[in-house]
Write an enzyme that holds these catalytic residues in place. Structure first.
Site, PDB file in Angstrom:
ATOM      1  N   CYS A  54     -92.186  72.964 -87.716  1.00  0.00           N
ATOM      2  CA  CYS A  54     -91.052  72.899 -86.786  1.00  0.00           C
ATOM      3  C   CYS A  54     -89.757  72.554 -87.535  1.00  0.00           C
ATOM      4  O   CYS A  54     -89.604  71.433 -88.019  1.00  0.00           O
ATOM      5  CB  CYS A  54     -91.358  71.851 -85.720  1.00  0.00           C
ATOM      6  N   CYS A 106     -87.876  69.512 -86.203  1.00  0.00           N
ATOM      7  CA  CYS A 106     -88.542  68.251 -86.539  1.00  0.00           C
ATOM      8  C   CYS A 106     -88.160  67.812 -87.952  1.00  0.00           C
ATOM      9  O   CYS A 106     -87.915  66.632 -88.200  1.00  0.00           O
ATOM     10  CB  CYS A 106     -90.057  68.406 -86.442  1.00  0.00           C
TER      11      CYS A 106
END
Length: 106
Positions: free
Chosen positions: A28, A31
């Site tokens: 991600c 993230c």
């Protein structure tokens, strides 16, 4: 930030007086962007416990909790979810801090 290693561990640590779960995944990009800020954010809230939940390892838990976008944050007090910051959008350090301040007061 400690990682959740089992569903049982998740159930145990959510019983604390202030537990924050960050749902994330290694792939991600949003993230990864907030990763450098996490130690500073944790340090600003020493009264809280912080845990990472790998979305890929706990997909059933994410479904149970209606967590479909990452990174997402869930705040628990004494076993009950009291606040969440869940969306598919990129989160800023300031937004995360605002979420934590709001959640503490619920």
């Amino acid at each position: 930030m400690k990682s959740i290693e089992s569903k049982e561990y998740f159930e145990q640590v959510k019983q604390g007086e202030g537990t924050v779960f960050m749902f994330t995944a290694g792939w991600c990009p949003d993230c990864v962007v907030i990763e450098p800020y996490l130690p500073e954010i944790e340090g600003a809230f020493p009264e809280l416990q912080f845990f990472k939940v790998n979305r890929d390892d706990y997909i059933e838990l994410c479904q149970e909790l209606d967590v479909y976008g990452i990174p997402s944050f869930l705040f628990y007090k004494n076993g009950k979810e009291v606040h969440r910051f869940v969306s598919k959008d990129r989160k800023t350090k300031e937004e995360i801090i605002a979420f934590l301040n709001e959640a503490k007061n619920k």
